[in-house]
Write a protein that holds these residues in place. Structure first.
Motif, PDB file in Angstrom:
ATOM      1  N   MET A   1     -40.164  27.423 -30.310  1.00  0.00           N
ATOM      2  CA  MET A   1     -40.076  28.880 -30.106  1.00  0.00           C
ATOM      3  C   MET A   1     -38.814  29.312 -30.132  1.00  0.00           C
ATOM      4  O   MET A   1     -37.804  28.662 -29.677  1.00  0.00           O
ATOM      5  N   GLU A   2     -38.232  30.464 -30.895  1.00  0.00           N
ATOM      6  CA  GLU A   2     -36.924  30.962 -30.854  1.00  0.00           C
ATOM      7  C   GLU A   2     -36.490  31.339 -29.637  1.00  0.00           C
ATOM      8  O   GLU A   2     -37.310  32.071 -28.728  1.00  0.00           O
ATOM      9  N   PHE A  38     -49.017  33.059 -29.712  1.00  0.00           N
ATOM     10  CA  PHE A  38     -47.669  32.346 -30.469  1.00  0.00           C
ATOM     11  C   PHE A  38     -47.530  33.175 -31.621  1.00  0.00           C
ATOM     12  O   PHE A  38     -48.607  33.085 -32.478  1.00  0.00           O
ATOM     13  N   PRO A  40     -45.274  32.807 -34.903  1.00  0.00           N
ATOM     14  CA  PRO A  40     -44.101  32.463 -35.366  1.00  0.00           C
ATOM     15  C   PRO A  40     -43.137  33.396 -36.035  1.00  0.00           C
ATOM     16  O   PRO A  40     -43.574  34.354 -36.448  1.00  0.00           O
ATOM     17  N   SER A  42     -41.685  33.366 -38.713  1.00  0.00           N
ATOM     18  CA  SER A  42     -41.873  33.316 -40.212  1.00  0.00           C
ATOM     19  C   SER A  42     -43.340  34.280 -40.328  1.00  0.00           C
ATOM     20  O   SER A  42     -43.534  34.664 -41.503  1.00  0.00           O
ATOM     21  N   GLU A  43     -44.120  34.709 -39.384  1.00  0.00           N
ATOM     22  CA  GLU A  43     -45.127  35.577 -39.477  1.00  0.00           C
ATOM     23  C   GLU A  43     -44.994  36.934 -39.032  1.00  0.00           C
ATOM     24  O   GLU A  43     -45.892  37.819 -38.712  1.00  0.00           O
ATOM     25  N   GLN A 113     -34.860  34.102 -42.678  1.00  0.00           N
ATOM     26  CA  GLN A 113     -36.058  33.507 -43.384  1.00  0.00           C
ATOM     27  C   GLN A 113     -35.742  33.731 -44.890  1.00  0.00           C
ATOM     28  O   GLN A 113     -36.153  34.674 -45.435  1.00  0.00           O
TER      29      GLN A 113
END
Ligand SMILES: Nc1ncnc2c1ncn2[C@@H]1O[C@H](COP(=O)(O)OP(=O)(O)OP(=O)(O)O)[C@@H](O)[C@H]1O
Ligand SMILES: CCCCCCCCCCCCC/C=C/[C@@H](O)[C@H](CO)NC(=O)CCCCC
Ligand SMILES: [Ca+2]
Length: 531
Positions: A1-2, A38, A40, A42-43, A113
């Motif tokens: 997780m960021e 969760f 990400p 990226s999504e 990204q």
């Protein structure tokens, strides 16, 4: 997780009294059980500062205490059957600085990204499928691209080959991708434009069937608005414009095999889905006259072609695909992150390192099959589509450098119907004595008619007058050739030479995701919380 502002983990946001809901619709909620979801980075599609309109909102005690600050996170929500939707969650808090820090941090993460497109060239076929391409793009796709800050140049095509020709003229290198709104035919046009342009710019002669073609790294996105939409369905798992738009936005990348088709050292076409002679060639030829019927034309011509039950004689020569471990009879299908496709990618990289661009395919063992066929189908991917959700070859791979060659020999109408029906259920369509399937890297086909006529060309005219075999009028054998259906377009020649080019191009897709993973993990509608 960021990690987010102040080293906080994203889930801490909720303890700041952040609320959730569609922008402008946040409601005070009773305390909930701790819920986590969760997502990400990226999504995440976009992050925007949200204006609070106090009149519209009733956020209980928070409203009385201080001015509120908010931001909205738009993200991919995965639903059933590979469908993606854009969902959002709004967070609010009293600390303006903290709120801005969150926005800033999330935007920086999105900037990182690198695979996401910033500038796209879009071609819309207004006449594909049910003629809804323009509406689909304007209503469902353009708002999402704009939310994700993607800039677009849009071309509405005015005639066939408009997109293809245009791709030879524009500065394609300024775009991160090309999007086609339409069906498989429209995709084919864009693919021919891009691959052709790459070869032209690199000085590669497409007419040489043995040339090593230059890979095209400009990804193509498909917004399905056609009649079959097989390429979209086989690479995403569903034919749905919003899902495809979201795959483009998050910058997915799926390499794809492309077969080149030649006749007598002349380039004819590229194919990524079906090269079909006999049954699918005849359906296509008949259906072209019925374009006004829209997607229904395939059902009409399919029924007619089934009844005609023509078979064709010819010889197939093929080179087995020995480099790949898979087989068309495998029970496992090609899925996101497929190991077999990754292995082919590695082999390709090694081959390119060793031989560079001057690599020409070596002559390997050829196998020959002569016979009478109802259908000869070569598929570089499964060819799954809404009509046949598992496709013509369920275990075919998107990017393994091979095609599955399916030979359906002459059989009774009843048996052929049984074979066709198996495309729509779970039974094995290759488990018939009259069906053979081979995984190949190249093949050639010559019809008996052209073999015979090579010795006496003058016979062609005479023979064309008779549709059916004159010796046996009721036997359904055909003394005229069928035509090749190449991704939904007819080829002029029946004698062809085909070679699979491993991962020649890339799509904005990720292959079909394993059902258990996405449906179990993401579609729990009660777990709606982000961060
Ligand atoms: N403006 C246009 N007018 C006429 N034809 C066009 C135009 N733009 C594109 N085309 C051609 O229309 C053909 C068919 O389009 P498309 O693939 O979008 O729809 P479809 O045939 O209904 O769907 P599918 O290919 O999935 O069966 C393409 O081969 C393309 O070359
Ligand atoms: C009695 C019931 C039997 C039902 C059998 C259903 C079998 C369906 C298999 C469909 C395979 C589609 C292969 C894809 C081909 C595309 O590249 C091409 C372009 O869009 N479409 C067609 O040629 C259009 C082809 C249309 C075929 C109907
Ligand atoms: Ca393949």
């Amino acid at each position: 997780m960021e990690r987010l502002p102040g080293g906080r983990r994203p889930r801490l946001v909720s303890s700041l009294g952040l609320g959730r809901g569609a922008a402008g619709l946040a409601r005070p909620r009773p305390p909930r059980r701790a819920e986590n979801c969760f997502v990400p980075i990226s999504e995440i599609i976009a992050v925007e500062e949200t204006e609070f309109n106090k009149k519209q909102r009733n956020i209980g005690r928070w409203q009385k205490m201080a001015k509120l600050h908010a931001f909205t996170v738009y993200y991919v929500k995965k639903a059933r059957n590979h469908r993606w939707r854009c969902s959002n969650v709004t967070f609010w808090c009293v600390d303006e600085h903290l709120c801005n820090q969150w926005i800033q941090a999330l935007k920086e993460l999105l900037e990182m990204q690198k695979s996401r497109p910033k500038q796209l060239l879009v071609y819309i076929n207004p006449y594909g499928g049910k003629r809804q391409g323009k509406r689909i793009y304007e209503q469902k796709v353009a708002p999402l691209f704009s939310l994700a800050s993607i800039s677009t140049d849009v071309v509405i095509t005015e005639h066939a080959n408009h997109a293809k020709d245009n791709l030879f003229e524009v500065n394609i290198y300024k775009y991160d991708g090309v999007v086609c709104v339409g069906g498989d035919g429209m995709f084919s046009e864009v693919m021919h434009g891009l691959i052709g342009r790459m070869q032209k710019d690199s000085g590669i002669d497409q007419n040489n069937p043995k040339a090593s073609l230059v890979q095209c790294n400009i990804r193509i996105g498909i917004i399905p608005a056609g009649s079959t939409d097989c390429i979209c369905y086989s690479t995403v798992g569903i034919s749905d414009p919003v899902t495809s738009a979201l795959h483009i936005i998050v910058g997915d990348c799926q390499p794809l095999d492309v077969s080149s088709v030649h006749h007598n050292n002349t380039f004819l076409k590229y194919s990524v889905s079906l090269l079909g002679y006999g049954f699918y060639g005849d359906i296509l030829k008949d259906s072209e006259k019925k374009r006004w019927m829209g997607p229904m034309r395939y059902d009409y011509s399919g029924f007619k072609t089934f009844l005609s039950h023509h078979y064709y004689e010819g010889t197939i020569a093929y080179q087995p695909a020995k480099h790949t471990h898979g087989s068309p009879r495998d029970k496992e299908s090609c899925r996101t992150g497929c190991c077999i496709c990754k292995e082919s990618e590695k082999q390709l990289a090694e081959q390119q390192k060793e031989c560079g661009l001057n690599h020409e395919e070596g002559e390997e063992e050829w196998k020959f099959i002569k016979g009478k066929f109802l259908a000869i189908n070569a598929v570089s991917m499964s060819c799954a589509c809404p009509r046949s959700p598992k496709g013509l070859s369920p275990a075919a791979h998107l990017a393994d450098g091979s095609a599955d060659l399916i030979l359906v020999r002459k059989c009774s109408r009843f048996d052929f119907l049984r074979y066709l029906l198996r495309h729509t259920n779970q039974d094995d369509q290759f488990d018939f004595p009259f069906v053979d399937v081979y995984r190949v890297k190249s093949f050639q086909f010559t019809s008996k008619l052209s073999e015979d006529n090579e010795s006496n060309v003058m016979d062609i005219g005479k023979k064309r007058f008779g549709q059916f075999c004159r010796d046996h009028p009721a036997c359904c054998c055909n003394i005229v050739n069928s035509t090749w259906n190449c991704d939904g377009e007819t080829l002029d020649s029946s004698a062809i030479e085909v070679r699979v080019h491993c991962q020649l191009m890339k799509l904005f897709a990720r292959g079909i995701e394993e059902k258990c993973k996405d449906e179990a993990a993401y579609s729990q509608s009660s777990i709606e919380q982000l961060l």
